[in-house]
Design a protein around this motif. Structure first.
Motif, PDB file in Angstrom:
ATOM      1  N   ASP A 132       0.857  -1.192   0.000  1.00  0.00           N
ATOM      2  CA  ASP A 132       0.000   0.000   0.000  1.00  0.00           C
ATOM      3  C   ASP A 132       0.893   1.242   0.000  1.00  0.00           C
ATOM      4  OD1 ASP A 132      -1.749   2.069   0.534  1.00  0.00           O
ATOM      5  OD2 ASP A 132      -2.804   1.029   2.147  1.00  0.00           O
ATOM      6  N   ALA A 134       0.265   4.476  -0.123  1.00  0.00           N
ATOM      7  CA  ALA A 134      -0.313   5.762   0.293  1.00  0.00           C
ATOM      8  C   ALA A 134       0.572   6.447   1.322  1.00  0.00           C
ATOM      9  CB  ALA A 134      -1.706   5.549   0.872  1.00  0.00           C
ATOM     10  N   TRP A 138      -3.761   7.135   5.487  1.00  0.00           N
ATOM     11  CA  TRP A 138      -3.569   5.713   5.777  1.00  0.00           C
ATOM     12  C   TRP A 138      -3.932   5.324   7.211  1.00  0.00           C
ATOM     13  CZ3 TRP A 138      -0.234   5.592   9.840  1.00  0.00           C
ATOM     14  CH2 TRP A 138       0.678   6.653   9.964  1.00  0.00           C
ATOM     15  N   ASP A 171      -7.477   8.908   7.937  1.00  0.00           N
ATOM     16  CA  ASP A 171      -8.419   8.768   6.836  1.00  0.00           C
ATOM     17  C   ASP A 171      -9.345   9.985   6.829  1.00  0.00           C
ATOM     18  OD1 ASP A 171     -11.176   7.884   5.731  1.00  0.00           O
ATOM     19  OD2 ASP A 171      -9.870   6.234   5.114  1.00  0.00           O
ATOM     20  N   HIS A 265      -1.954   1.673  10.757  1.00  0.00           N
ATOM     21  CA  HIS A 265      -1.960   1.711   9.292  1.00  0.00           C
ATOM     22  C   HIS A 265      -2.984   0.711   8.766  1.00  0.00           C
ATOM     23  CE1 HIS A 265      -0.645   1.368   5.130  1.00  0.00           C
ATOM     24  NE2 HIS A 265       0.185   2.378   5.302  1.00  0.00           N
ATOM     25  N   ARG A 266      -3.753   1.119   7.786  1.00  0.00           N
ATOM     26  CA  ARG A 266      -4.852   0.295   7.294  1.00  0.00           C
ATOM     27  C   ARG A 266      -4.385  -1.037   6.715  1.00  0.00           C
ATOM     28  NH1 ARG A 266      -6.056   4.483   2.316  1.00  0.00           N
ATOM     29  NH2 ARG A 266      -4.350   3.819   0.935  1.00  0.00           N
ATOM     30  N   SER A 267      -3.128  -1.141   6.262  1.00  0.00           N
ATOM     31  CA  SER A 267      -2.629  -2.371   5.650  1.00  0.00           C
ATOM     32  C   SER A 267      -1.590  -3.084   6.510  1.00  0.00           C
ATOM     33  CB  SER A 267      -2.014  -2.062   4.273  1.00  0.00           C
ATOM     34  OG  SER A 267      -2.966  -1.486   3.405  1.00  0.00           O
ATOM     35  N   HIS A 271      -0.169  -7.113   6.572  1.00  0.00           N
ATOM     36  CA  HIS A 271       1.247  -7.311   6.236  1.00  0.00           C
ATOM     37  C   HIS A 271       1.944  -8.155   7.302  1.00  0.00           C
ATOM     38  CE1 HIS A 271       5.084  -6.022   4.305  1.00  0.00           C
ATOM     39  NE2 HIS A 271       5.555  -6.258   5.532  1.00  0.00           N
TER      40      HIS A 271
END
Length: 452
Positions: A132, A134, A138, A171, A265-267, A271
């Motif tokens: 990701d 971004a 994020w 966000d 962090h959204r991802s 991960h």
């Protein structure tokens, strides 16, 4: 009687050549035999620096006021809050790819200097979380404090003063909800975006600033203790969304109270789960039903990842937070070919400090005592697990240890303790889970000495 002279450059503007990054986000320069730690510069630049903090020793601190020779890695800073002096996006002026290179150098330097680990490459690879890229929007969890006028803001770097310009990390849906909430003065605001799209906004009385006396280190310690006490409180008053926050990774779902830890962090959670699943599943010689400990395990993200990769694993999650332990699902077993939960895998939770668990729960002859692990996954807080914990894990763990660290120095110390005990470092890499900042997290995979 002689008096030692004290140097004080506070208020001076120095023209400096910027050298490499330092642990903690500042860059380093030198002037008249002293080290200057500076904010806002990049390696190779010539800059003017206003000295703002000079303790009179071999170093001082300052902020770049103008750039004379510009680095090719410099970009236009995207964060209005950081531009106004907030301590949020301190590296938003650095190209993201270059920033990952800088934090890779910091990880390597800490590993060598503190951990005594031989890293001939001179750097550590740093991944983008979940692919990701971004650099704004994020963050799915953020906090603000309201001033006397009720406007939400962030603390100015090295100060209790509020900056009300917006930060670009959260966000936009959280920012919009906070802006329209109309929360009064003297409040701490929590904004959360669940993985179901729900925005949760809550507030409570703001923690008081540390007293001014006693020196900067004493004030910092007092403030840290106050924030720790405050973070344990469950007195949030919700404006929108309610107290159950949905988090999802793959097929797994959690419903968490606001005080339970989750990656910002959204991802990042996806991960880390993938990295841990792979590291555990590829452990050489791993049995079909290994004993795995998930230490500092939070709500069981890594327990779920382990059972995805090794369905027969027997996982023990050790966590001191009741909010997090209460959110660990009783079983994360991966489905079989028919879509039903596979047999054999299970999750046991232990609410305990890791130190107490290792001292009281392991190796006891009493019924129900926890057997020593084949694999350990640990994700300690910023201060790391510490030498006593790492020494005990080095003795107990049969095959592999996966260390997820959120501070380069404490992680280097922890991993270095294993290396000095004869463990082999198989992989060390960073994760840029806080883009636009100097913060970097690391994942280290180590194997036990041969002959265990």
């Amino acid at each position: 009687m002689t008096h030692e002279s004290t140097t004080d450059w506070t208020g001076r503007v120095l023209r400096l050549e910027v050298a490499g990054p330092a642990h903690g986000g500042e860059f380093v320069a030198r002037h008249e035999g002293r080290v200057v730690f500076l904010r806002g510069g990049i390696t190779g630049e010539t800059v003017d620096v206003l000295i703002e903090d000079d303790p009179g020793r071999s170093f001082c601190r300052g902020t770049v006021t103008s750039v004379i020779t510009r680095s090719a890695d410099r970009v236009d800073a995207a964060c209005p809050a950081a531009a106004a002096g907030a301590g949020c996006c301190d590296w938003s002026h650095i190209d993201p790819s270059a920033a990952r290179g800088f934090v890779g150098r910091v990880l390597a330097e800490q590993a060598v200097r503190i951990g005594g680990i031989d890293l001939p490459e001179g750097t550590v690879p740093v991944d983008v979380p979940g692919g990701d890229p971004a650099v704004t929007g994020w963050r799915t969890a953020a906090r603000w404090v309201t001033g006397p006028d009720g406007r939400p803001g962030l603390r100015r770097a090295r100060s209790a003063e509020l900056v009300t310009d917006p930060c670009v990390q959260p966000d936009p849906r959280i920012l919009d909800a906070v802006s329209s909430a109309g929360i009064g003065p003297g409040r701490e605001i929590l904004g959360l975006l669940g993985d179901d799209g729900t925005v949760h906004i809550a507030h409570r009385p703001a923690v008081r600033d540390a007293p001014r006396g006693g020196g900067r280190q004493t004030r910092r310690s007092a403030a840290t203790r106050a924030r720790a006490r405050h973070s344990r409180a469950a007195d949030w008053e919700f404006v929108t969304g309610g107290p159950d926050v949905v988090r999802r990774v793959g097929r797994h779902e959690w419903r968490l109270p606001p005080q339970a830890f989750w990656q910002a962090h959204r991802s990042a959670a996806t991960h880390y789960a993938a990295a841990v699943r792979t590291a555990v599943a590829r452990t050489p010689g791993l049995p079909d039903a290994p004993v795995v400990w998930d230490l500092y395990g939070g709500a069981g993200l890594f327990a779920a990842a382990v059972l995805d990769g090794v369905p027969g694993a027997r996982v023990t999650v050790v966590e001191s937070s009741s909010a997090s332990v209460g959110a660990v699902p009783s079983s994360h077993a991966a489905p079989d070919a028919d879509g039903d939960p596979a047999s054999g895998g299970d999750v046991t939770t232990v609410r305990s400090r890791v130190e107490a668990f290792l001292e009281d729960e392991v190796g006891s002859a009493r019924p129900g005592a926890h057997p020593a692990p084949d694999v350990v996954v640990l994700d300690p807080p910023r201060g790391g697990a510490g030498i006593p914990v790492m020494r005990r894990l080095a003795e107990l763990t049969r095959m592999r240890i996966v260390h997820v660290g959120c501070d380069a120095a404490s992680m280097a110390r922890d991993v270095g303790e294993l290396v000095s005990a004869g463990w082999t470092l198989r992989d060390l890499r960073g994760v840029a889970a806080f883009p636009g900042t100097h913060h970097v997290e690391g994942i280290a995979v180590l194997d036990a000495p041969r002959g265990r």
